[in-house]
Motif scaffolding. Structure first.
Motif, mmCIF file in Angstrom:
data_model
loop_
_atom_site.group_PDB
_atom_site.id
_atom_site.type_symbol
_atom_site.label_atom_id
_atom_site.label_comp_id
_atom_site.label_asym_id
_atom_site.label_seq_id
_atom_site.Cartn_x
_atom_site.Cartn_y
_atom_site.Cartn_z
ATOM 1 N N GLU A 41 0.830 -1.206 0.000
ATOM 2 C CA GLU A 41 0.000 0.000 0.000
ATOM 3 C C GLU A 41 0.864 1.255 0.000
ATOM 4 N N ALA A 42 1.967 1.222 0.736
ATOM 5 C CA ALA A 42 2.856 2.384 0.821
ATOM 6 C C ALA A 42 3.481 2.704 -0.531
ATOM 7 N N ILE A 43 3.886 1.670 -1.261
ATOM 8 C CA ILE A 43 4.473 1.889 -2.588
ATOM 9 C C ILE A 43 3.408 2.397 -3.561
ATOM 10 N N ALA A 44 2.249 1.737 -3.560
ATOM 11 C CA ALA A 44 1.179 2.097 -4.493
ATOM 12 C C ALA A 44 0.643 3.498 -4.233
ATOM 13 N N TYR A 45 0.793 3.993 -3.013
ATOM 14 C CA TYR A 45 0.322 5.344 -2.679
ATOM 15 C C TYR A 45 0.931 6.374 -3.631
ATOM 16 N N CYS A 46 2.164 6.130 -4.066
ATOM 17 C CA CYS A 46 2.851 7.084 -4.940
ATOM 18 C C CYS A 46 2.255 7.118 -6.346
ATOM 19 N N ALA A 47 1.516 6.090 -6.709
ATOM 20 C CA ALA A 47 0.888 6.062 -8.035
ATOM 21 C C ALA A 47 -0.440 6.792 -8.060
ATOM 22 N N PHE A 48 -1.143 6.813 -6.921
ATOM 23 C CA PHE A 48 -2.516 7.329 -6.902
ATOM 24 C C PHE A 48 -2.746 8.461 -5.906
ATOM 25 N N GLY A 49 -1.784 8.683 -5.022
ATOM 26 C CA GLY A 49 -1.946 9.747 -4.036
ATOM 27 C C GLY A 49 -2.964 9.443 -2.971
ATOM 28 N N LYS A 50 -3.309 8.168 -2.844
ATOM 29 C CA LYS A 50 -4.275 7.737 -1.834
ATOM 30 C C LYS A 50 -4.127 6.236 -1.635
ATOM 31 N N SER A 51 -4.822 5.718 -0.639
ATOM 32 C CA SER A 51 -4.769 4.289 -0.341
ATOM 33 C C SER A 51 -5.453 3.483 -1.444
ATOM 34 N N VAL A 52 -4.785 2.438 -1.920
ATOM 35 C CA VAL A 52 -5.420 1.551 -2.905
ATOM 36 C C VAL A 52 -6.449 0.650 -2.241
ATOM 37 N N ARG A 53 -6.490 0.663 -0.907
ATOM 38 C CA ARG A 53 -7.465 -0.162 -0.188
ATOM 39 C C ARG A 53 -8.614 0.679 0.366
ATOM 40 N N ASN A 54 -8.738 1.889 -0.191
ATOM 41 C CA ASN A 54 -9.869 2.778 0.107
ATOM 42 C C ASN A 54 -9.926 3.242 1.558
ATOM 43 N N ILE A 101 4.149 18.916 -5.534
ATOM 44 C CA ILE A 101 3.116 18.567 -6.511
ATOM 45 C C ILE A 101 1.781 19.078 -5.986
ATOM 46 N N SER A 102 1.105 19.890 -6.780
ATOM 47 C CA SER A 102 -0.156 20.487 -6.316
ATOM 48 C C SER A 102 -1.375 19.671 -6.704
ATOM 49 N N LYS A 103 -1.245 18.857 -7.767
ATOM 50 C CA LYS A 103 -2.377 18.069 -8.248
ATOM 51 C C LYS A 103 -2.028 16.590 -8.217
ATOM 52 N N LEU A 104 -2.905 15.798 -7.615
ATOM 53 C CA LEU A 104 -2.662 14.360 -7.555
ATOM 54 C C LEU A 104 -2.620 13.733 -8.942
ATOM 55 N N SER A 105 -3.305 14.356 -9.885
ATOM 56 C CA SER A 105 -3.322 13.808 -11.245
ATOM 57 C C SER A 105 -1.917 13.726 -11.837
ATOM 58 N N GLU A 106 -0.995 14.553 -11.340
ATOM 59 C CA GLU A 106 0.370 14.526 -11.867
ATOM 60 C C GLU A 106 1.071 13.207 -11.559
ATOM 61 N N LEU A 107 0.654 12.541 -10.473
ATOM 62 C CA LEU A 107 1.265 11.262 -10.124
ATOM 63 C C LEU A 107 1.038 10.226 -11.219
ATOM 64 N N TYR A 108 -0.121 10.310 -11.873
ATOM 65 C CA TYR A 108 -0.447 9.340 -12.915
ATOM 66 C C TYR A 108 0.536 9.408 -14.080
ATOM 67 N N LYS A 109 1.181 10.541 -14.253
ATOM 68 C CA LYS A 109 2.152 10.682 -15.335
ATOM 69 C C LYS A 109 3.423 9.892 -15.061
ATOM 70 N N HIS A 110 3.764 9.734 -13.784
ATOM 71 C CA HIS A 110 5.098 9.253 -13.432
ATOM 72 C C HIS A 110 5.137 7.812 -12.939
ATOM 73 N N VAL A 111 4.159 7.402 -12.133
ATOM 74 C CA VAL A 111 4.221 6.089 -11.486
ATOM 75 C C VAL A 111 3.099 5.205 -12.015
ATOM 76 N N LYS A 112 3.478 4.023 -12.497
ATOM 77 C CA LYS A 112 2.508 3.091 -13.073
ATOM 78 C C LYS A 112 2.500 1.809 -12.238
ATOM 79 N N VAL A 113 1.406 1.586 -11.532
ATOM 80 C CA VAL A 113 1.254 0.416 -10.664
ATOM 81 C C VAL A 113 -0.067 -0.279 -10.984
ATOM 82 N N ILE A 114 -0.024 -1.587 -11.096
ATOM 83 C CA ILE A 114 -1.245 -2.396 -11.192
ATOM 84 C C ILE A 114 -1.314 -3.238 -9.921
ATOM 85 N N TYR A 115 -2.380 -3.039 -9.153
ATOM 86 C CA TYR A 115 -2.508 -3.636 -7.820
ATOM 87 C C TYR A 115 -3.589 -4.712 -7.850
ATOM 88 N N PHE A 116 -3.203 -5.939 -7.529
ATOM 89 C CA PHE A 116 -4.131 -7.076 -7.487
ATOM 90 C C PHE A 116 -4.460 -7.388 -6.028
#
Length: 358
Positions: A41-54, A101-116
């Motif tokens: 979850e800590a690593i994936a946070y950098c891809a989305f700016g939030k918890s992948v587990r909601n 970084i002011s917008k979380l959307s900017e993270l999508y440009k840099h970090v690509k994570v697929i979380y199963f």
């Protein structure tokens, strides 16, 4: 794209953790409650700016503290990236290479994570909202401007909903109707195109996993026809207006749409077994990874939170072959033997502490 390092302070059950990763990734093991999923979850946070587990950001703070700090290093196309994320008293700050970084959307440009995740099966079993969220996240990974379009659409819906609760002027409402339709039309077109691409790849992967015995179909179910002429739109809106005024909110648009998932031409939600549903979702997410690679020329990081345990041995073996050795792979599991075929370096956690590396 690879994760190279992770440093945590007061994140979940980690009061302090520092670890470096090999390019292949790692197998994270330990007893239940040791922090395996929290590390992913800590690593994936950098891809989305939030918890992948909601979970909310407040939920991520170690219960003995009032803040968390997450510093994660990545390598992408020979470039080193360092993300620093701090959170305290409902305030979050994110830096990329020391630049705010002011917008979380900017993270999508840099970090690509697929979380199963084990919870992914809810994509099939639960409400349309989860399927919409999946499509929106997936589209944003391929086209980060899509997030801006989505954000603008939700603002328009909020304004239009507020208007429906008043004695509105017809001309004023028409201007909001046109704004809504223009933005909704673009979102739906992008979603439909993405679903077509996702279906093609998901079907191919699912057939591979099941030795061509099962076939997935995905279709976009829209509440709003696209590419309508203005007179057609006005007629459509007129038919909806009475109920919208009565209920005080917009009754059509991307925020109400759904993705229909079928297995062998029957609704997966109603007819697929648990194992089949798991195979469907894994197929969709592996397809998602392929689409990220096609659009960004980047190999996304794959994270498996112990999701293969419900599958039979043959499907597990096929998934391992499909994943291959190109991606960096992280697997969190209490049963390391089930994943030995991945041949990953191992780290062992206990009570939020790193106690062993192999």
């Amino acid at each position: 794209m690879k994760v190279t390092s992770l440093s945590l302070v007061n994140f979940r059950n980690f009061s302090k953790l520092s670890v470096d990763f090999e390019p292949k990734g790692c197998l994270i093991t330990g007893d239940n409650g040791s922090g395996k999923s929290n590390l992913l979850e800590a690593i994936a946070y950098c891809a989305f700016g939030k918890s992948v587990r909601n979970f909310s950001d407040n939920d991520l703070v170690n219960f003995e503290s009032q803040f968390f700090y997450n510093k994660t290093g990545f390598s992408a196309d020979g470039e080193a990236l360092s993300f620093e994320i701090s959170f305290q008293q409902n305030s979050k700050a994110i830096k990329l290479n020391n630049r705010p970084i002011s917008k979380l959307s900017e993270l999508y440009k840099h970090v690509k994570v697929i979380y199963f995740s084990p919870d992914d099966i809810s994509l099939i079993n639960n409400t349309p909202r989860l399927r919409r969220n999946f499509i929106d996240t997936s589209c944003s990974q391929n086209d980060w401007e899509y997030l801006h379009l989505l954000r603008e659409y939700h603002k328009i819906v909020q304004q239009r909903n507020a208007l429906l609760k008043t004695e509105f002027d017809d001309k004023y409402k028409k201007s909001w109707d046109l704004k809504l339709y223009s933005t909704a039309n673009e979102i739906i077109k992008r979603r439909i195109e993405y679903c077509k691409q996702l279906e093609e790849l998901s079907r191919e992967i699912c057939e591979n996993l099941t030795d061509r015995k099962e076939q997935i179909t995905l279709s976009y179910k829209s509440t709003l026809p696209i590419n309508m002429k203005q007179n057609e739109l006005m007629e459509f809106l007129y038919e909806k207006e009475k109920r919208e005024v009565e209920q005080g909110h917009t009754l059509f648009g991307p925020h109400l749409d759904d993705i229909v998932i079928k297995l062998d031409d029957r609704l997966a939600k109603e007819f697929a077994s648990q194992g089949q549903k798991r195979s469907i979702v894994i197929s969709m997410k592996l397809a998602q990874a392929k689409l990220v690679r096609q659009s960004s020329k980047t190999l996304p990081i794959l994270m498996f939170d112990d999701i293969l345990s419900e599958l039979d041995e043959s499907r597990t073996e096929r998934i391992i072959r499909l994943v291959g050795t190109e991606h960096q792979v992280f697997i969190a599991t209490p049963n390391a033997k089930e994943y030995e075929a991945f041949e990953l370096p191992k780290i062992v956690l206990k009570d939020g502490k790193l106690i062993e590396t192999e």
